[in-house]
Design a protein around this motif. Structure first.
Motif, mmCIF file in Angstrom:
data_model
loop_
_atom_site.group_PDB
_atom_site.id
_atom_site.type_symbol
_atom_site.label_atom_id
_atom_site.label_comp_id
_atom_site.label_asym_id
_atom_site.label_seq_id
_atom_site.Cartn_x
_atom_site.Cartn_y
_atom_site.Cartn_z
ATOM 1 N N VAL A 1 14.317 57.712 -18.626
ATOM 2 C CA VAL A 1 15.283 56.711 -18.366
ATOM 3 C C VAL A 1 16.534 56.697 -19.049
ATOM 4 N N LEU A 2 17.712 56.108 -18.565
ATOM 5 C CA LEU A 2 18.928 56.100 -19.022
ATOM 6 C C LEU A 2 19.419 54.471 -18.949
ATOM 7 N N PRO A 3 20.315 54.174 -20.016
ATOM 8 C CA PRO A 3 21.037 53.085 -20.268
ATOM 9 C C PRO A 3 21.993 52.908 -19.212
ATOM 10 N N HIS A 4 21.900 52.681 -18.051
ATOM 11 C CA HIS A 4 23.077 52.739 -17.263
ATOM 12 C C HIS A 4 23.452 51.767 -16.739
ATOM 13 N N PHE A 5 22.772 50.508 -16.613
ATOM 14 C CA PHE A 5 23.170 49.116 -15.757
ATOM 15 C C PHE A 5 23.778 48.310 -16.938
ATOM 16 N N HIS A 6 25.107 47.608 -16.659
ATOM 17 C CA HIS A 6 25.286 46.460 -17.639
ATOM 18 C C HIS A 6 24.523 45.168 -17.371
ATOM 19 N N THR A 7 24.346 44.296 -18.325
ATOM 20 C CA THR A 7 23.757 43.103 -18.328
ATOM 21 C C THR A 7 24.358 42.061 -19.208
ATOM 22 N N HIS A 8 24.390 40.831 -18.828
ATOM 23 C CA HIS A 8 24.801 39.769 -19.863
ATOM 24 C C HIS A 8 23.685 38.660 -20.249
ATOM 25 N N THR A 9 22.424 38.928 -19.407
ATOM 26 C CA THR A 9 21.278 38.138 -19.467
ATOM 27 C C THR A 9 20.839 38.049 -21.111
ATOM 28 N N ARG A 10 20.154 37.170 -21.327
ATOM 29 C CA ARG A 10 19.299 37.073 -22.474
ATOM 30 C C ARG A 10 17.814 37.373 -22.194
ATOM 31 N N ARG A 11 17.268 37.356 -20.866
ATOM 32 C CA ARG A 11 16.008 37.086 -20.605
ATOM 33 C C ARG A 11 15.518 38.948 -20.600
ATOM 34 N N THR A 12 15.864 39.461 -21.761
ATOM 35 C CA THR A 12 15.659 40.807 -21.726
ATOM 36 C C THR A 12 14.144 41.379 -21.535
ATOM 37 N N GLY A 13 13.129 40.483 -21.469
ATOM 38 C CA GLY A 13 11.833 40.500 -21.129
ATOM 39 C C GLY A 13 11.466 41.087 -19.907
ATOM 40 N N ARG A 14 12.306 41.021 -18.974
ATOM 41 C CA ARG A 14 12.392 41.296 -17.701
ATOM 42 C C ARG A 14 13.010 42.843 -17.161
ATOM 43 N N LEU A 15 13.792 43.209 -18.334
ATOM 44 C CA LEU A 15 14.432 44.451 -18.099
ATOM 45 C C LEU A 15 14.161 45.445 -18.980
ATOM 46 N N LEU A 16 14.367 46.811 -18.858
ATOM 47 C CA LEU A 16 13.879 48.078 -19.509
ATOM 48 C C LEU A 16 14.850 48.491 -20.511
ATOM 49 N N ASP A 17 14.494 48.922 -21.601
ATOM 50 C CA ASP A 17 15.167 49.538 -22.665
ATOM 51 C C ASP A 17 16.499 48.610 -22.688
ATOM 52 N N CYS A 18 16.543 47.568 -23.105
ATOM 53 C CA CYS A 18 17.966 47.062 -23.514
ATOM 54 C C CYS A 18 18.474 47.321 -24.786
ATOM 55 N N TRP A 19 19.855 47.747 -24.872
ATOM 56 C CA TRP A 19 20.470 48.235 -25.947
ATOM 57 C C TRP A 19 22.025 47.800 -25.595
ATOM 58 N N ASN A 20 22.454 46.957 -26.601
ATOM 59 C CA ASN A 20 24.014 46.878 -26.648
ATOM 60 C C ASN A 20 24.424 46.378 -25.287
ATOM 61 N N GLY A 21 23.964 45.425 -24.512
ATOM 62 C CA GLY A 21 24.460 45.059 -23.239
ATOM 63 C C GLY A 21 24.245 45.971 -21.988
ATOM 64 N N LEU A 22 23.617 47.182 -22.226
ATOM 65 C CA LEU A 22 23.193 48.115 -21.314
ATOM 66 C C LEU A 22 21.702 47.914 -21.286
ATOM 67 N N LEU B 1 26.188 44.170 -11.798
ATOM 68 C CA LEU B 1 26.980 45.410 -11.073
ATOM 69 C C LEU B 1 28.376 45.149 -10.733
ATOM 70 N N HIS B 2 28.711 43.944 -10.646
ATOM 71 C CA HIS B 2 29.999 43.746 -10.472
ATOM 72 C C HIS B 2 31.074 43.992 -11.520
ATOM 73 N N GLY B 3 30.650 43.700 -12.715
ATOM 74 C CA GLY B 3 31.149 44.273 -13.950
ATOM 75 C C GLY B 3 31.123 45.699 -13.941
ATOM 76 N N MET B 4 30.127 46.418 -13.806
ATOM 77 C CA MET B 4 30.248 47.762 -13.907
ATOM 78 C C MET B 4 31.170 48.368 -12.906
ATOM 79 N N ARG B 5 31.581 47.872 -11.738
ATOM 80 C CA ARG B 5 32.363 48.387 -10.689
ATOM 81 C C ARG B 5 33.738 48.050 -11.000
ATOM 82 N N THR B 6 34.011 46.861 -11.825
ATOM 83 C CA THR B 6 35.185 46.647 -12.115
ATOM 84 C C THR B 6 35.949 47.248 -13.393
#
Length: 237
Positions: free
Chosen positions: A55-76, A87-92
């Motif tokens: 897997v790749l750290p491709h998506f941006h996220t601001h959530t603190r609910r990281t237990g529902r995410l895969l491989d969180c690191w430094n906002g990715l 996704l809006h932030g990624m595109r912007t």
């Protein structure tokens, strides 16, 4: 190897892949446990005849609910439900970066004539490889003043902002097109595996084909439910 591409009209086209898929985005149904996201994404691509290398750290996220995410690191993150991905932030951010890149490109190539993209020379080689060998195709492409200007810029040691030669056609299409292209490409990456089956990617390096793929991929992403999952995977051809 031939692969089929499902278009927005529901038809299937056969084409020869022309580039390595670096980032594949896999759409998975809501309710997929976070611990199963990587395995499910790998299995989804395997069913479409594609290999993966993690897997790749491709998506941006601001959530603190990281237990529902895969491989969180430094906002990715490598994946998770749509409602936790920025996704809006990624595109912007991608559009802003592209805007600065195009303005730099305009300065670098100022005074040079419009250049033909490499696929134009590759087509001549394919049509008559004996009279127009591949080495000459490469040489003719690289000797164009505009391509030389980009190469000279990129050759500066430690260049902070190299200009991607593969983006020549997009650069030449104008500021608006280049920025819109970056916005469209920010999320789906090089290939998208929809939930409903099939595999979406560009048929060729032509800008028209790339835009066709990105329009189809983003239309699919827009209709996904907010609790559907996206997973980014490194997927060599």
């Amino acid at each position: 190897m031939r692969v089929s591409r499902t278009t927005s009209t529901g038809t299937s086209r056969l084409h020869l892949p022309t580039r390595t898929v670096g980032t594949a985005v896999v759409c998975l149904p809501a309710g997929t446990p976070p611990a199963d996201l990587a395995a499910q994404a790998t299995a989804t691509l395997a069913a479409r005849g594609l290999t993966t290398s993690g897997v790749l750290p491709h998506f941006h996220t601001h959530t603190r609910r990281t237990g529902r995410l895969l491989d969180c690191w430094n906002g990715l993150t490598s994946g998770g439900p749509l409602n936790l991905l920025d996704l809006h932030g990624m595109r912007t951010r991608a559009a802003a970066t592209a805007a600065a890149e195009w303005l730099l490109w305009q300065q670098v190539v100022a005074g040079t004539r419009a250049a033909q993209p490499f696929w134009a020379f590759a087509d001549r080689y394919t049509a008559d490889p004996h009279r127009y060998p591949l080495a000459k195709a490469h040489g003719d492409y690289l000797s164009q003043p505009r391509v030389l200007a980009m190469a000279a810029h990129n050759a500066v040691p430690g260049q902070a902002r190299p200009l991607p030669p593969s983006a020549l056609e997009a650069f030449q299409a104008g500021y608006g097109t280049y920025v819109n292209l970056a916005w469209l490409a920010a999320v789906p990456g090089d290939g998208l595996a929809p939930q409903t089956g099939g595999w979406l990617t560009t048929r060729s390096r032509r800008l028209a084909d790339l835009l066709d793929y990105l329009a189809t991929a983003n239309a699919h992403l827009a209709q996904l439910p907010r609790d559907a999952h996206l997973v980014a995977v490194a997927s060599p051809a």
